[in-house]
Design a protein around this motif. Structure first.
Motif, mmCIF file in Angstrom:
data_model
loop_
_atom_site.group_PDB
_atom_site.id
_atom_site.type_symbol
_atom_site.label_atom_id
_atom_site.label_comp_id
_atom_site.label_asym_id
_atom_site.label_seq_id
_atom_site.Cartn_x
_atom_site.Cartn_y
_atom_site.Cartn_z
ATOM 1 N N LYS A 76 -71.904 11.440 31.715
ATOM 2 C CA LYS A 76 -71.760 12.451 30.482
ATOM 3 C C LYS A 76 -70.569 12.391 29.904
ATOM 4 O O LYS A 76 -69.316 12.123 30.382
ATOM 5 C CB LYS A 76 -71.755 13.939 31.297
ATOM 6 N N VAL A 77 -70.598 12.472 28.415
ATOM 7 C CA VAL A 77 -69.494 12.129 27.658
ATOM 8 C C VAL A 77 -69.338 13.608 26.994
ATOM 9 O O VAL A 77 -70.251 13.957 26.256
ATOM 10 C CB VAL A 77 -69.510 10.964 26.668
ATOM 11 N N ILE A 78 -68.000 13.968 26.975
ATOM 12 C CA ILE A 78 -67.544 15.291 25.970
ATOM 13 C C ILE A 78 -66.728 14.702 24.934
ATOM 14 O O ILE A 78 -65.768 14.036 24.746
ATOM 15 C CB ILE A 78 -66.768 16.085 26.752
ATOM 16 N N LEU A 79 -67.524 15.015 23.615
ATOM 17 C CA LEU A 79 -66.691 14.609 22.374
ATOM 18 C C LEU A 79 -66.179 15.940 21.608
ATOM 19 O O LEU A 79 -67.118 17.023 21.816
ATOM 20 C CB LEU A 79 -67.612 13.803 21.578
ATOM 21 N N THR A 80 -65.496 15.624 20.574
ATOM 22 C CA THR A 80 -65.047 16.817 19.658
ATOM 23 C C THR A 80 -65.238 16.101 18.382
ATOM 24 O O THR A 80 -64.854 14.989 18.271
ATOM 25 C CB THR A 80 -63.859 17.398 19.958
ATOM 26 N N GLY A 87 -73.157 18.532 6.933
ATOM 27 C CA GLY A 87 -73.890 18.542 8.183
ATOM 28 C C GLY A 87 -73.475 17.021 8.949
ATOM 29 O O GLY A 87 -73.694 16.950 10.095
ATOM 30 N N GLU A 88 -72.740 16.273 8.208
ATOM 31 C CA GLU A 88 -72.215 15.086 8.795
ATOM 32 C C GLU A 88 -70.873 15.148 9.614
ATOM 33 O O GLU A 88 -70.229 16.290 9.512
ATOM 34 C CB GLU A 88 -71.554 14.080 7.639
ATOM 35 N N THR A 89 -70.739 14.229 10.563
ATOM 36 C CA THR A 89 -69.796 14.456 11.550
ATOM 37 C C THR A 89 -68.504 13.279 10.999
ATOM 38 O O THR A 89 -68.887 12.404 10.267
ATOM 39 C CB THR A 89 -69.999 14.213 12.665
ATOM 40 N N SER A 90 -67.454 13.937 11.329
ATOM 41 C CA SER A 90 -66.100 12.968 11.243
ATOM 42 C C SER A 90 -65.186 13.252 12.156
ATOM 43 O O SER A 90 -65.261 14.418 13.012
ATOM 44 C CB SER A 90 -65.571 13.141 9.612
ATOM 45 N N ASP A 91 -64.143 12.661 12.333
ATOM 46 C CA ASP A 91 -62.996 12.597 13.332
ATOM 47 C C ASP A 91 -63.579 12.868 14.777
ATOM 48 O O ASP A 91 -62.778 13.581 15.315
ATOM 49 C CB ASP A 91 -62.184 13.876 12.794
ATOM 50 N N CYS A 92 -64.661 12.028 15.108
ATOM 51 C CA CYS A 92 -64.946 12.454 16.406
ATOM 52 C C CYS A 92 -64.196 11.718 17.608
ATOM 53 O O CYS A 92 -63.764 10.444 17.433
ATOM 54 C CB CYS A 92 -66.421 11.759 16.621
ATOM 55 N N LYS A 93 -63.845 12.421 18.746
ATOM 56 C CA LYS A 93 -62.973 11.635 19.471
ATOM 57 C C LYS A 93 -63.591 12.194 20.996
ATOM 58 O O LYS A 93 -64.303 13.126 21.127
ATOM 59 C CB LYS A 93 -61.502 12.529 19.290
ATOM 60 N N ILE A 94 -63.253 11.230 21.941
ATOM 61 C CA ILE A 94 -63.940 11.586 23.223
ATOM 62 C C ILE A 94 -62.706 12.442 23.808
ATOM 63 O O ILE A 94 -61.632 12.056 23.976
ATOM 64 C CB ILE A 94 -63.865 10.327 24.066
ATOM 65 N N SER A 98 -66.869 9.440 30.287
ATOM 66 C CA SER A 98 -67.996 9.212 31.375
ATOM 67 C C SER A 98 -67.077 8.192 32.473
ATOM 68 O O SER A 98 -67.697 8.254 33.383
ATOM 69 C CB SER A 98 -69.199 8.633 30.899
ATOM 70 N N GLY A 99 -66.228 7.277 32.153
ATOM 71 C CA GLY A 99 -65.744 6.490 32.918
ATOM 72 C C GLY A 99 -66.428 4.940 32.788
ATOM 73 O O GLY A 99 -65.845 4.137 33.004
ATOM 74 N N GLU A 100 -67.426 5.025 31.800
ATOM 75 C CA GLU A 100 -67.913 3.946 31.407
ATOM 76 C C GLU A 100 -67.985 3.503 29.898
ATOM 77 O O GLU A 100 -68.279 4.533 29.202
ATOM 78 C CB GLU A 100 -69.470 4.025 31.818
ATOM 79 N N LYS A 101 -67.513 2.379 29.474
ATOM 80 C CA LYS A 101 -67.209 2.202 28.104
ATOM 81 C C LYS A 101 -68.675 2.019 27.306
ATOM 82 O O LYS A 101 -68.673 2.654 26.372
ATOM 83 C CB LYS A 101 -66.500 0.881 27.945
ATOM 84 N N SER A 102 -69.744 1.672 27.848
ATOM 85 C CA SER A 102 -71.204 1.591 27.242
ATOM 86 C C SER A 102 -71.499 2.982 26.949
ATOM 87 O O SER A 102 -72.031 3.142 25.958
ATOM 88 C CB SER A 102 -72.121 0.955 28.432
ATOM 89 N N PHE A 103 -71.177 3.979 28.031
ATOM 90 C CA PHE A 103 -71.639 5.325 27.640
ATOM 91 C C PHE A 103 -70.897 5.994 26.503
ATOM 92 O O PHE A 103 -71.262 6.649 25.658
ATOM 93 C CB PHE A 103 -71.685 6.159 28.982
ATOM 94 N N ASP A 104 -69.603 5.933 26.426
ATOM 95 C CA ASP A 104 -68.371 6.130 25.676
ATOM 96 C C ASP A 104 -68.862 5.871 24.292
ATOM 97 O O ASP A 104 -68.993 6.602 23.231
ATOM 98 C CB ASP A 104 -67.187 6.162 26.112
ATOM 99 N N GLU A 106 -71.881 4.596 23.257
ATOM 100 C CA GLU A 106 -73.160 5.241 22.674
ATOM 101 C C GLU A 106 -73.108 6.670 22.399
ATOM 102 O O GLU A 106 -73.804 6.835 21.229
ATOM 103 C CB GLU A 106 -74.280 4.789 23.686
ATOM 104 N N ALA A 107 -72.095 7.361 22.968
ATOM 105 C CA ALA A 107 -71.914 8.749 22.714
ATOM 106 C C ALA A 107 -71.505 8.811 21.363
ATOM 107 O O ALA A 107 -71.678 9.792 20.413
ATOM 108 C CB ALA A 107 -71.313 9.403 23.541
ATOM 109 N N LEU A 108 -70.353 7.833 20.980
ATOM 110 C CA LEU A 108 -69.591 8.174 19.789
ATOM 111 C C LEU A 108 -70.650 7.588 18.627
ATOM 112 O O LEU A 108 -70.439 8.068 17.329
ATOM 113 C CB LEU A 108 -68.382 7.306 19.731
ATOM 114 N N SER A 109 -71.365 6.569 18.671
ATOM 115 C CA SER A 109 -72.245 6.072 17.687
ATOM 116 C C SER A 109 -73.409 7.009 17.513
ATOM 117 O O SER A 109 -73.828 7.464 16.332
ATOM 118 C CB SER A 109 -73.123 4.531 18.265
#
Length: 141
Positions: A76-80, A87-94, A98-104, A106-109
């Motif tokens: 699980k990844v929590i982002l802001t 409706g577009e997103t910007s300035d997204c940060k973790i 999750s502790g796993e780069k792959s999850f992080d 993919e969540a940002l993408s």
């Protein structure tokens, strides 16, 4: 002399017409303003406000990273993010990894491709800062 008199009479006629028109327009603007204030504000005097949506409206889907599926891992990844009025997103940060780069990654993408219903204030779309999103990666789905 007559031409000057006619010119002055025409000038003052135009001035009086504009003053009369402004008075009528002023009343129309005042009525419009009162109507909109009554509908934009709630009965207790507070502004009506809705947060941005939590589900994408453009149908973007999240992909489970192949290496994490093979390893049988969940996360699980929590982002802001800032949600613009489009409706577009910007300035997204973790906010919490999750502790796993792959999850992080993919969540940002996922949130960068997603389009959300924007936040609303008094029926008007506004930018919302630091909207939290939780992206869950579960093998059960």
């Amino acid at each position: 002399m007559t031409e000057l008199y006619n010119l002055l009479a025409m000038f003052f006629s135009v001035i009086f017409f504009l003053i009369a028109s402004l008075g009528t327009m002023g009343q129309a603007v005042e009525n419009w303003f009162k109507y909109n204030l009554r509908h934009f504000w709630t009965s207790d005097g507070n502004q009506t406000e809705k947060k941005a949506g939590s589900k994408p409206i453009n149908g973007v889907r999240i992909f489970y990273p192949r290496d994490m599926r093979t390893a049988g891992k969940e996360g699980k990844v929590i982002l802001t993010c800032t949600i613009k009025i489009s409706g577009e997103t910007s300035d997204c940060k973790i906010e919490r990894s999750s502790g796993e780069k792959s999850f992080d990654s993919e969540a940002l993408s996922y949130v960068s491709k997603a389009r959300f219903r924007p936040a609303m204030r008094n029926g008007i779309p506004v930018t919302e800062y630091n909207h939290r999103y939780a992206v869950r990666f579960s093998l059960a789905n």
